[in-house]
Design a protein around this motif. Structure first.
Motif, PDB file in Angstrom:
ATOM      1  N   ARG A   6       0.680  -1.195  -0.042  1.00 17.13           N
ATOM      2  CA  ARG A   6      -0.084   0.006  -0.218  1.00 17.13           C
ATOM      3  C   ARG A   6       0.785   1.149   0.029  1.00 17.13           C
ATOM      4  NH1 ARG A   6      -4.214  -0.323   4.398  1.00 17.13           N
ATOM      5  NH2 ARG A   6      -5.629  -0.950   2.651  1.00 17.13           N
ATOM      6  N   GLU A   7       1.785   1.161   0.871  1.00 10.45           N
ATOM      7  CA  GLU A   7       2.820   2.438   0.700  1.00 10.45           C
ATOM      8  C   GLU A   7       3.401   2.526  -0.469  1.00 10.45           C
ATOM      9  OE1 GLU A   7       1.664   0.930   4.633  1.00 10.45           O
ATOM     10  OE2 GLU A   7       2.629  -0.136   3.005  1.00 10.45           O
ATOM     11  N   GLN A   8       3.773   1.602  -1.103  1.00  9.65           N
ATOM     12  CA  GLN A   8       4.301   1.873  -2.274  1.00  9.65           C
ATOM     13  C   GLN A   8       3.620   2.188  -3.351  1.00  9.65           C
ATOM     14  OE1 GLN A   8       5.991  -2.112  -2.803  1.00  9.65           O
ATOM     15  NE2 GLN A   8       8.023  -1.577  -2.217  1.00  9.65           N
ATOM     16  N   ARG A   9       2.268   1.852  -3.510  1.00 12.15           N
ATOM     17  CA  ARG A   9       1.504   2.355  -4.546  1.00 12.15           C
ATOM     18  C   ARG A   9       1.113   3.710  -4.188  1.00 12.15           C
ATOM     19  NH1 ARG A   9      -3.224   0.666  -3.773  1.00 12.15           N
ATOM     20  NH2 ARG A   9      -3.030  -0.538  -1.701  1.00 12.15           N
ATOM     21  N   GLN A  10       0.816   4.360  -2.895  1.00 12.15           N
ATOM     22  CA  GLN A  10       0.385   5.548  -2.585  1.00 12.15           C
ATOM     23  C   GLN A  10       1.524   6.440  -2.540  1.00 12.15           C
ATOM     24  OE1 GLN A  10      -2.163   4.904   0.866  1.00 12.15           O
ATOM     25  NE2 GLN A  10      -3.543   4.069  -0.256  1.00 12.15           N
ATOM     26  N   GLU A  11       2.677   6.035  -2.485  1.00 10.96           N
ATOM     27  CA  GLU A  11       3.725   7.091  -2.337  1.00 10.96           C
ATOM     28  C   GLU A  11       3.563   8.225  -3.572  1.00 10.96           C
ATOM     29  OE1 GLU A  11       8.419   7.388  -1.656  1.00 10.96           O
ATOM     30  OE2 GLU A  11       7.811   5.398  -2.205  1.00 10.96           O
ATOM     31  N   ASN A  12       3.468   9.286  -3.197  1.00  9.53           N
ATOM     32  CA  ASN A  12       3.441  10.397  -4.384  1.00  9.53           C
ATOM     33  C   ASN A  12       2.428   9.837  -5.613  1.00  9.53           C
ATOM     34  OD1 ASN A  12       5.572  12.050  -3.369  1.00  9.53           O
ATOM     35  ND2 ASN A  12       7.289  10.563  -4.371  1.00  9.53           N
ATOM     36  N   ASP A  13       1.467   9.274  -5.147  1.00  9.81           N
ATOM     37  CA  ASP A  13       0.398   8.735  -5.819  1.00  9.81           C
ATOM     38  C   ASP A  13       0.902   7.863  -7.027  1.00  9.81           C
ATOM     39  OD1 ASP A  13      -1.775   9.829  -4.692  1.00  9.81           O
ATOM     40  OD2 ASP A  13      -1.210  11.810  -5.663  1.00  9.81           O
ATOM     41  N   ARG A  14       1.869   7.046  -6.528  1.00  7.39           N
ATOM     42  CA  ARG A  14       2.593   6.166  -7.849  1.00  7.39           C
ATOM     43  C   ARG A  14       1.496   5.583  -8.727  1.00  7.39           C
ATOM     44  NH1 ARG A  14       6.308   4.023  -4.778  1.00  7.39           N
ATOM     45  NH2 ARG A  14       8.183   5.344  -5.419  1.00  7.39           N
ATOM     46  N   GLU A  15       0.990   4.672  -7.961  1.00  8.70           N
ATOM     47  CA  GLU A  15      -0.211   3.804  -8.627  1.00  8.70           C
ATOM     48  C   GLU A  15      -1.054   4.629  -9.520  1.00  8.70           C
ATOM     49  OE1 GLU A  15      -3.339   0.377  -7.510  1.00  8.70           O
ATOM     50  OE2 GLU A  15      -3.169   1.966  -6.242  1.00  8.70           O
ATOM     51  N   LEU A  16      -1.763   5.809  -8.971  1.00  8.36           N
ATOM     52  CA  LEU A  16      -2.512   6.286  -9.884  1.00  8.36           C
ATOM     53  C   LEU A  16      -1.963   7.039 -10.893  1.00  8.36           C
ATOM     54  CD1 LEU A  16      -5.265   7.460  -9.977  1.00  8.36           C
ATOM     55  CD2 LEU A  16      -4.976   9.455  -8.729  1.00  8.36           C
ATOM     56  N   ARG A  17      -0.620   7.509 -10.775  1.00  7.62           N
ATOM     57  CA  ARG A  17       0.058   8.314 -11.921  1.00  7.62           C
ATOM     58  C   ARG A  17       0.526   7.311 -12.986  1.00  7.62           C
ATOM     59  NH1 ARG A  17       4.897   9.623 -10.748  1.00  7.62           N
ATOM     60  NH2 ARG A  17       5.021   9.111  -8.597  1.00  7.62           N
ATOM     61  N   CYS A  18       0.722   6.074 -12.616  1.00  6.94           N
ATOM     62  CA  CYS A  18       1.005   4.932 -13.580  1.00  6.94           C
ATOM     63  C   CYS A  18      -0.241   4.559 -14.363  1.00  6.94           C
ATOM     64  CB  CYS A  18       1.451   3.889 -12.790  1.00  6.94           C
ATOM     65  SG  CYS A  18       3.168   3.797 -12.173  1.00  6.94           S
ATOM     66  N   LEU A  19      -1.270   4.552 -13.687  1.00  9.77           N
ATOM     67  CA  LEU A  19      -2.520   4.434 -14.597  1.00  9.77           C
ATOM     68  C   LEU A  19      -2.982   5.246 -15.288  1.00  9.77           C
ATOM     69  CD1 LEU A  19      -4.502   2.859 -11.497  1.00  9.77           C
ATOM     70  CD2 LEU A  19      -3.757   1.556 -13.558  1.00  9.77           C
ATOM     71  N   LYS A  20      -2.722   6.741 -15.081  1.00 10.26           N
ATOM     72  CA  LYS A  20      -2.889   7.909 -15.851  1.00 10.26           C
ATOM     73  C   LYS A  20      -2.107   7.709 -17.078  1.00 10.26           C
ATOM     74  CE  LYS A  20      -5.325  10.793 -12.539  1.00 10.26           C
ATOM     75  NZ  LYS A  20      -5.079  12.080 -11.901  1.00 10.26           N
TER      76      LYS A  20
END
Length: 395
Positions: free
Chosen positions: A314-328
């Motif tokens: 969870r921390e890796q996905r949410q750090e600086n919105d990493r997961e969301l930025r990758c999906l975008k």
């Protein structure tokens, strides 16, 4: 090369096994000139093959230096041809060959041969020279350029399993764009309707889907009897609720989409970061996807769950919105590559649907002998993503 870097605990879920079973029934013609072992990689064979492929217009191969590769799932080797003086400039100096048995290489050969027909060549795939499969023996080979001198894996297997599976920012962006480019190219592509790549068996029709649901329910029952006492109650409830609701997903989300071949593409379907090859010099080379033996036709979000949710905490996905930025970034690349009538909300819905499906992976792992050190962190990563994306609301 990529096959030495792939995770050795292959996630051969029932979906993949059933793809294999269905294709056993299909009429799959043998492809000529299969190389059964490295002993058959001779200068004469390579000369003939390169001439057939238009790579060696004149001259010949005088010798082939063979250096074995410690790939776990095939016989693999790096090849260095020695050419005659009259060979043209630009002939490949390094090649890579992998030989598989027991029919495990058939679908990869079929995919690459289909991809070879596309013009111009697909830049996210390692340049492919030849592939052949023998139905009688189940042996296949794939021959392609050896890019080990110019590319590297963005994450090692050891790092991935140790929880350190986030590539460097530039390499992560390259992986996301390469994956999106693969999906965009094959998005509802006409060659897929009657081609060698297939929809996974559980999603071909309602009967197959419900059979898979029953299998997963039984698998969860066995898991609960053997390992559930070690897990927190809220995690057990997540899986119980999922199993109860799985039968409803077919009619609500999948049935009509599969029937209409709507918003489907080629998925890698074993898409960990260890399956990517990033360039040593991004100014010269691009990022490649490797090891396409699990390729299937399905929702592109299948691959996104593998790369972003399966081993990222969870921390890796949410750090600086990493997961969301990758999906975008993935979505923007789809759109820029010509994908239409697929909204950001559609992508988020697909991502959540595949989270519901793939959260079962660690259950399968445990039931098939994986150690708790492997399946427990994966279960935690997937369950956290499942909750963060409110996947239960779709049930």
């Amino acid at each position: 090369m990529p096959w030495a870097w792939t995770i050795p605990i292959r996630i051969r879920t029932r979906i993949r096994l059933r793809i294999r079973e269905v294709r056993e029934i299909l009429v799959v013609p043998s492809m000529p000139d299969v190389i059964p072992s490295l002993d058959s990689v001779t200068p004469e064979w390579l000369t003939s093959l390169l001439r057939q492929r238009g790579v060696l217009e004149r001259g010949r191969v005088l010798d082939v230096k063979i250096r074995s590769n410690p790939a776990f799932n095939s016989v693999a080797a790096h090849l260095e041809p020695v050419y005659s003086a009259d060979a043209p400039a630009g002939v490949p100096e390094r090649l890579f060959i992998k030989i598989k048995q027991h029919r495990w290489g058939r679908d990869e050969v079929s995919f690459y041969r289909m991809a070879m027909r596309q013009k111009p060549p697909l830049p996210m795939l390692i340049p492919f020279i030849d592939g052949a499969y023998d139905e009688d023996t189940g042996i296949s080979h794939c021959l392609m350029l050896d890019v080990s001198g110019t590319h590297h894996a963005p994450v090692s297997r050891a790092s991935l399993l140790a929880g350190d599976g986030v590539p460097k920012a530039g390499e992560l962006a390259g992986c996301v764009e390469a994956l999106a480019s693969l999906h965009a190219y094959w998005w509802e592509h006409p060659d897929l309707r009657d081609g060698p790549v297939r929809i996974p068996t559980p999603f071909t029709d309602e009967e197959s889907y419900m059979a898979e649901v029953r299998d997963q329910a039984e698998e969860w029952r066995r898991f609960s009897a053997s390992a559930a006492a070690e897990l927190p109650r809220e995690l057990i409830e997540l899986y119980d609720r999922r199993i109860e609701a799985l039968p409803t997903l077919w009619d609500r989300y999948l049935k009509h989409r599969i029937a209409r071949f709507s918003k489907l593409t080629v998925c890698h379907s074993d898409c960990y970061f260890t399956q990517f090859l990033c360039p040593d010099d991004p100014e010269i080379h691009g990022t490649y996807l490797s090891d396409m033996e699990e390729a299937c036709i399905y929702l592109g979000a299948e691959d996104l769950v593998y790369v972003f949710a399966t081993f990222w905490t969870r921390e890796q996905r949410q750090e600086n919105d990493r997961e969301l930025r990758c999906l975008k970034r993935y979505y923007e690349t789809l759109v820029n590559r010509g994908v239409k009538d697929y909204s950001w909300d559609d992508l988020c819905m697909d991502y959540r649907l595949q989270m519901i499906w793939r959260v079962e992976l660690p259950v399968w792992d445990q039931q098939n002998g994986s150690s708790p050190d492997y399946w427990r962190p994966k279960m935690q990563c997937l369950a956290d993503a499942y909750r963060d994306w409110d996947c239960a609301a779709l049930l």
